[in-house]
Write an enzyme that holds these catalytic residues in place. Structure first.
Site, PDB file in Angstrom:
ATOM      1  N   TRP A 168     109.377  10.156 -25.757  1.00  0.00           N
ATOM      2  CA  TRP A 168     110.181  11.370 -25.132  1.00  0.00           C
ATOM      3  C   TRP A 168     110.706  12.370 -25.906  1.00  0.00           C
ATOM      4  CZ3 TRP A 168     115.176  11.022 -26.489  1.00  0.00           C
ATOM      5  CH2 TRP A 168     115.690   9.618 -26.649  1.00  0.00           C
ATOM      6  N   ASN A 169     110.970  11.870 -27.117  1.00  0.00           N
ATOM      7  CA  ASN A 169     112.171  12.782 -27.954  1.00  0.00           C
ATOM      8  C   ASN A 169     111.091  13.989 -28.520  1.00  0.00           C
ATOM      9  OD1 ASN A 169     110.616  11.245 -29.566  1.00  0.00           O
ATOM     10  ND2 ASN A 169     112.360  10.851 -31.135  1.00  0.00           N
ATOM     11  N   PRO A 193     101.904   9.222 -21.913  1.00  0.00           N
ATOM     12  CA  PRO A 193     103.144   9.799 -22.398  1.00  0.00           C
ATOM     13  C   PRO A 193     104.164   9.007 -21.601  1.00  0.00           C
ATOM     14  CG  PRO A 193     102.264  11.014 -20.694  1.00  0.00           C
ATOM     15  CD  PRO A 193     101.228   9.907 -20.924  1.00  0.00           C
ATOM     16  N   GLY A 245     107.296   4.849 -31.222  1.00  0.00           N
ATOM     17  CA  GLY A 245     108.552   4.551 -30.198  1.00  0.00           C
ATOM     18  C   GLY A 245     109.131   3.602 -30.844  1.00  0.00           C
ATOM     19  N   SER A 246     109.891   2.771 -30.246  1.00  0.00           N
ATOM     20  CA  SER A 246     110.758   1.940 -30.867  1.00  0.00           C
ATOM     21  C   SER A 246     109.923   0.704 -31.449  1.00  0.00           C
ATOM     22  CB  SER A 246     111.737   1.252 -29.817  1.00  0.00           C
ATOM     23  OG  SER A 246     110.965   0.605 -28.818  1.00  0.00           O
ATOM     24  N   GLU A 267     104.408   4.277 -35.749  1.00  0.00           N
ATOM     25  CA  GLU A 267     105.516   5.107 -36.186  1.00  0.00           C
ATOM     26  C   GLU A 267     106.828   4.783 -35.485  1.00  0.00           C
ATOM     27  OE1 GLU A 267     105.246   6.838 -38.637  1.00  0.00           O
ATOM     28  OE2 GLU A 267     103.036   7.638 -38.808  1.00  0.00           O
ATOM     29  N   CYS A 301     113.927  10.130 -34.975  1.00  0.00           N
ATOM     30  CA  CYS A 301     113.763   8.993 -35.920  1.00  0.00           C
ATOM     31  C   CYS A 301     114.010   9.387 -37.424  1.00  0.00           C
ATOM     32  CB  CYS A 301     112.048   8.522 -35.468  1.00  0.00           C
ATOM     33  SG  CYS A 301     110.862   9.664 -36.034  1.00  0.00           S
ATOM     34  N   GLU A 397     119.986   1.740 -35.305  1.00  0.00           N
ATOM     35  CA  GLU A 397     119.642   3.063 -35.059  1.00  0.00           C
ATOM     36  C   GLU A 397     120.530   3.489 -33.794  1.00  0.00           C
ATOM     37  OE1 GLU A 397     115.818   3.549 -33.444  1.00  0.00           O
ATOM     38  OE2 GLU A 397     115.412   5.384 -34.504  1.00  0.00           O
ATOM     39  N   GLU A 474     100.539   9.279 -40.473  1.00  0.00           N
ATOM     40  CA  GLU A 474      99.912  10.311 -39.776  1.00  0.00           C
ATOM     41  C   GLU A 474      99.995  11.613 -40.348  1.00  0.00           C
ATOM     42  OE1 GLU A 474     100.375   9.015 -35.242  1.00  0.00           O
ATOM     43  OE2 GLU A 474     102.256   9.761 -35.931  1.00  0.00           O
TER      44      GLU A 474
HETATM   45  N1  LIG Z   1     108.445   7.137 -36.679  1.00  0.00           N
HETATM   46  C1  LIG Z   1     108.305   8.059 -35.714  1.00  0.00           C
HETATM   47  O1  LIG Z   1     107.242   8.841 -36.047  1.00  0.00           O
HETATM   48  C2  LIG Z   1     109.089   8.061 -34.487  1.00  0.00           C
HETATM   49  C3  LIG Z   1     109.010   9.402 -33.793  1.00  0.00           C
HETATM   50  C4  LIG Z   1     109.919   9.357 -32.676  1.00  0.00           C
HETATM   51  C5  LIG Z   1     110.482   8.304 -32.175  1.00  0.00           C
HETATM   52  N2  LIG Z   1     110.539   7.311 -32.747  1.00  0.00           N
HETATM   53  C6  LIG Z   1     111.056   6.037 -32.380  1.00  0.00           C
HETATM   54  O2  LIG Z   1     111.083   6.117 -30.871  1.00  0.00           O
HETATM   55  C7  LIG Z   1     112.094   5.313 -30.304  1.00  0.00           C
HETATM   56  C8  LIG Z   1     112.573   6.411 -29.238  1.00  0.00           C
HETATM   57  O3  LIG Z   1     111.581   6.535 -28.114  1.00  0.00           O
HETATM   58  P1  LIG Z   1     111.332   5.733 -26.650  1.00  0.00           P
HETATM   59  O4  LIG Z   1     112.849   5.419 -26.428  1.00  0.00           O
HETATM   60  O5  LIG Z   1     110.852   6.471 -25.931  1.00  0.00           O
HETATM   61  O6  LIG Z   1     110.649   4.417 -27.421  1.00  0.00           O
HETATM   62  P2  LIG Z   1     109.949   3.285 -26.529  1.00  0.00           P
HETATM   63  O7  LIG Z   1     109.377   2.235 -27.599  1.00  0.00           O
HETATM   64  O8  LIG Z   1     110.923   2.956 -25.324  1.00  0.00           O
HETATM   65  O9  LIG Z   1     108.706   4.110 -25.713  1.00  0.00           O
HETATM   66  C9  LIG Z   1     107.758   4.736 -26.529  1.00  0.00           C
HETATM   67  C10 LIG Z   1     106.587   4.794 -25.508  1.00  0.00           C
HETATM   68  O10 LIG Z   1     106.285   3.677 -25.544  1.00  0.00           O
HETATM   69  C11 LIG Z   1     105.998   3.205 -24.070  1.00  0.00           C
HETATM   70  N3  LIG Z   1     106.457   2.013 -23.721  1.00  0.00           N
HETATM   71  C12 LIG Z   1     107.742   1.510 -23.389  1.00  0.00           C
HETATM   72  N4  LIG Z   1     107.476   0.050 -23.155  1.00  0.00           N
HETATM   73  C13 LIG Z   1     106.374  -0.255 -23.104  1.00  0.00           C
HETATM   74  C14 LIG Z   1     105.572  -1.410 -22.969  1.00  0.00           C
HETATM   75  N5  LIG Z   1     106.166  -2.434 -22.647  1.00  0.00           N
HETATM   76  N6  LIG Z   1     104.258  -1.460 -23.095  1.00  0.00           N
HETATM   77  C15 LIG Z   1     103.896  -0.240 -23.564  1.00  0.00           C
HETATM   78  N7  LIG Z   1     104.179   0.653 -23.786  1.00  0.00           N
HETATM   79  C16 LIG Z   1     105.432   0.741 -23.863  1.00  0.00           C
HETATM   80  C17 LIG Z   1     106.765   4.252 -23.606  1.00  0.00           C
HETATM   81  O11 LIG Z   1     106.306   4.752 -22.145  1.00  0.00           O
HETATM   82  C18 LIG Z   1     106.442   5.428 -24.381  1.00  0.00           C
HETATM   83  O12 LIG Z   1     105.495   6.018 -24.133  1.00  0.00           O
HETATM   84  C19 LIG Z   1     113.267   5.472 -31.345  1.00  0.00           C
HETATM   85  O13 LIG Z   1     113.288   4.333 -31.870  1.00  0.00           O
HETATM   86  C20 LIG Z   1     112.594   6.342 -32.393  1.00  0.00           C
HETATM   87  O14 LIG Z   1     113.126   5.950 -33.604  1.00  0.00           O
HETATM   88  C21 LIG Z   1     109.778   6.956 -33.928  1.00  0.00           C
END
Ligand SMILES: NC(=O)c1ccc[n+]([C@@H]2O[C@H](COP(=O)([O-])OP(=O)(O)OC[C@H]3O[C@@H](n4cnc5c(N)ncnc54)[C@H](O)[C@@H]3O)[C@@H](O)[C@H]2O)c1
Length: 494
Positions: A168-169, A193, A245-246, A267, A301, A397, A474
Site C-alpha cells: 500500500w505504500n 494490490p 511487502g513485509s 522486495e 522501505c 523497522e 527490479e
Molecule cells: N523492498 C521494497 O521494495 C519495498 C517497497 C515497499 C514496501 N516494502 C515493505 O512492505 C512492508 C509494508 O507493506 P505492507 O504492510 O503492505 O506489507 P504486507 O507484507 O502486509 O503486504 C504486502 C502485500 O502482501 C499481501 N499480503 C498480505 N498478507 C498476505 C498473505 N498472507 N498471503 C499473501 N499475500 C499477502 C498484501 O495484500 C499486500 O498486497 C514493509 O515491510 C516495507 O518495508 C518493501
C-alpha cells in the site's frame, strides 16, 4: 460499472474522469465482481471517510485470473516486440495525461501528501516508458559460442504467467515496476494490490485497457490476500511470483511456492542506517537525511530508521535535525502537508511502542513523541536522541515518522552497528574523505548505498536488497531477468 455511478457520495467521485474509479476486479478484459457479490470497504486514512466498496474475490476467482493470463500468454509472447513496446508507451502516455486524477485517487486511499502522490505517478510512469524501450531490444543474443559445427545462440524467452503482489505504500510504482518488466519480456500477469489501496491499481487497469493491452494480459484481482495469493503460489502455471511487502509475508510466500519451484522476486523490509561522519558537509547531511526519513510519512522501505552521527558533530546534527523536523507540517494529504496520516491503527501502535520503549531505556525526545491531535492515524514527527543499542527502534523497522539518532566514535564501530540487522536494502553515507567512502561503502552489506545524497531509485537503476531484504532485482534491464528463461539453441549448419 464504475464506482462513480454506483456510489456518488464518495470523495473519489470528484476526480475529473470518473471512469478511472473502478470497484470491480479486472480479469480477462472484463470488470468482474465476486461470484458471491462480496465486497470490502476502503476508507481514507486521514479522516476515516468511506471511499467505496470493492469486489472481494475468492480463491476460485483468482484461479480464473490465471486461466485468463494463461490463455493470453501464447499470443502475447509472440507479439512483435515493437507492438508490445507501443502499447506500453501508450499506457505511459495515458498515465501522464491522467496524472492529476491518478494522484488524487492515491491521496484519498493512501493518505500521502498530494505532491508526493504526483511524484509517484511520474516515477511509476517512468517504468512503463523505460520498459517500452527495453521491449524493443532483441531477445536473441546472436552466436555466443560454437559446439563442433554448430553455432550456439542464446534466446531469452518469456516464462509464462507472472503473479505480482504489491503493498500500500507505493500503490502505483510497485505495480508498474513489476508489470512493465513482465509485459516487456512477453509474460502475462495476475496482480493483487493491497486491500488498503486497490483503487490505484484498478485505475491503472482501466488505462491499460485503453492502451490496447489485450484481454487477459494484465489482470487485477482484489480481495483477501491470503485467499487470492496462496492458490497462485501453488499453481504450476504461475512461473514467477514477484512480491513487495513485509519480510514476514515474503517468507510465507517463499514456503508456499516451494512445491512448484517458481522464480521468486522479493522486495522486502528495510531498516536503513544513515552514517554521518564529522567531515561531512553538514547542511547537506541534514537536508538529505530529512528526505530519507520523512518521505511517505516514514512509511518507506528506504526510510532512514537509524541515524548514526560521529560524536564530535553529534550535538550540532541533533539540534539542526530536530529544528528542521519541528518545522514540518502535518495534515490531510489533499492539503499537501509534509507529513500525512499513517496507513492503519497497527502502524500508529508501532510508533507508540517504539517511542515508549526507547524513552524507558533512556532516549531523549527532541521533538514530537506522541499521537497528533488531527486524528487517530496521525503521529507527530518525532526525533529521539541518545537511543540505546537495545531499543526496539534500532532492532526493527519502524515504518513511520519516528527518527532515532545515535552517536558513534569509530568507523569500525559504526560499520558493525549498521550491518547488525537481518535487513540490507539501502544505507546512506555522509562523508568527504574518498578512502573512507570507499572502505565504508565496500563494508556495508546493503543492495544500495547512497553517498552524500538520498535518491537511489529510478527506472534504469536496479533496486533490491541483501540478506532478508529480498531476492533478485527490479528496475533496469536486470529487472526483466526473472521474467525470462534462457534457451540455448545449437544450430547445425553442416
Ligand atoms: N523492498 C521494497 O521494495 C519495498 C517497497 C515497499 C514496501 N516494502 C515493505 O512492505 C512492508 C509494508 O507493506 P505492507 O504492510 O503492505 O506489507 P504486507 O507484507 O502486509 O503486504 C504486502 C502485500 O502482501 C499481501 N499480503 C498480505 N498478507 C498476505 C498473505 N498472507 N498471503 C499473501 N499475500 C499477502 C498484501 O495484500 C499486500 O498486497 C514493509 O515491510 C516495507 O518495508 C518493501
Amino acid at each position: 460499472m464504475s464506482l462513480h455511478h454506483a456510489l456518488p457520495k464518495s470523495p473519489l467521485a470528484e476526480v475529473s474522469d470518473p471512469r478511472l474509479v473502478r470497484s470491480f476486479s479486472y480479469i480477462g478484459g472484463k470488470w468482474t465482481g465476486a461470484a458471491s457479490n462480496a465486497t470490502f470497504s476502503v476508507t481514507n486514512p486521514a479522516d476515516g471517510a468511506w471511499l467505496g466498496d470493492v469486489a472481494e474475490l475468492t480463491g476460485a476467482d483468482s484461479a480464473k485470473a490465471v486461466d485468463a493470463a494463461q490463455a493470453a500468454f501464447r499470443s502475447w509472447s509472440m507479439t512483435l516486440p515493437q507492438e508490445r513496446s507501443a502499447m506500453l508507451r501508450k499506457w505511459f502516455r495515458l498515465m501522464q495525461e491522467n496524472r492529476e486524477d491518478l494522484a488524487r485517487i492515491m491521496v484519498l486511499e493512501q493518505g500521502k501528501p498530494l505532491s508526493e502522490a504526483r511524484g509517484e505517478i511520474d516515477y511509476a510512469g517512468d517504468f512503463l516508458e523505460y520498459y517500452a524501450e527495453e521491449a524493443k531490444r532483441p531477445n536473441i543474443e546472436g552466436v555466443t559460442s560454437h559446439l563442433e559445427d554448430a553455432e550456439v545462440e542464446l534466446w531469452r524467452e518469456p516464462v509464462g504467467v507472472a503473479a505480482l503482489i504489491t503493498p500500500w505504500n507505493f500503490p502505483a510504482a510497485m505495480l508498474t515496476r513489476k508489470a512493465g518488466a513482465a509485459l516487456a519480456a512477453g509474460c502475462t500477469v495476475v496482480c493483487h494490490p493491497s486491500k488498503e489501496t486497490p483503487f490505484s491499481a484498478l485505475a491503472l487497469a482501466e488505462l491499460a485497457e485503453r492502451a490496447g493491452i489485450p484481454a487477459g494480459v494484465f489482470n487485477v484481482v482484489t480481495g483477501q490476500p491470503a485467499e487470492i495469493v496462496e492458490p497462485w503460489t501453488k499453481d504450476a502455471r504461475v512461473r514467477v511470483l514477484s512480491f513487495t511487502g513485509s519480510t514476514e509475508v515474503g517468507r510465507l510466500l517463499y514456503r508456499q511456492s516451494a512445491e512448484t519451484v517458481k522464480t521468486l522476486v522479493m522486495e522486502l523490509g528495510g531498516h536503513a542506517p544513515v552514517i554521518v561522519f564529522a567531515d561531512a558537509e553538514m547542511d547537506n547531511a541534514v537536508e538529505e537525511t530529512m528526505k530519507a526519513k520523512w518521505a511517505t510519512s516514514g512509511q518507506d522501505c528506504l526510510g532512514a530508521n537509524r541515524i548514526y552521527v560521529e560524536r564530535s558533530v553529534y550535538d550540532d546534527f541533533c539540534a539542526r535535525f530536530a529544528e528542521a523536523t519541528g518545522r514540518l507540517t502535518v495534515g490531510h494529504g489533499m492539503d499537501d502537508p509534509d507529513i500525512g496520516p499513517l496507513m492503519n491503527a497497527a502502524a500508529v501502535a508501532k510508533q507508540k511502542a517504539h517511542v515508549e520503549d526507547a524513552v524507558a531505556k533512556g532516549a531523549k525526545v527532541l521533538c514530537g513523541g506522541a499521537a497528533h491531535e488531527l486524528g487517530p492515524l496521525f503521529w507527530q514527527p518525532t526525533v529521539l536522541a541518545d537511543v540505546p543499542e537495545d531499543a526496539l527502534i534500532l532492532r526493527e523497522e519502524t515504518f513511520g515518522p519516528v527518527a532515532a539518532i545515535v552517536p558513534f566514535d569509530t568507523e569500525e564501530e559504526v560499520v558493525r552497528r549498521a550491518n547488525d540487522t537481518e535487513y540490507g536494502l539501502v544505507a546512506y553515507l555522509h562523508a568527504m574523505h574518498p578512502r573512507r567512502i570507499y572502505r565504508v561503502t565496500r563494508a556495508l552489506e546493503y543492495g544500495m548505498v547512497a553517498v552524500n545524497r538520498t535518491k537511489v531509485t529510478g527506472a534504469p537503476i536496479p533496486f533490491g536488497g541483501y540478506k532478508q531484504s529480498g531476492l533478485g532485482r527490479e528496475g533496469a534491464r536486470l529487472g526483466m531477468e526473472a521474467f525470462t528463461e534462457v534457451k540455448y539453441v545449437c544450430r547445425d549448419w553442416a
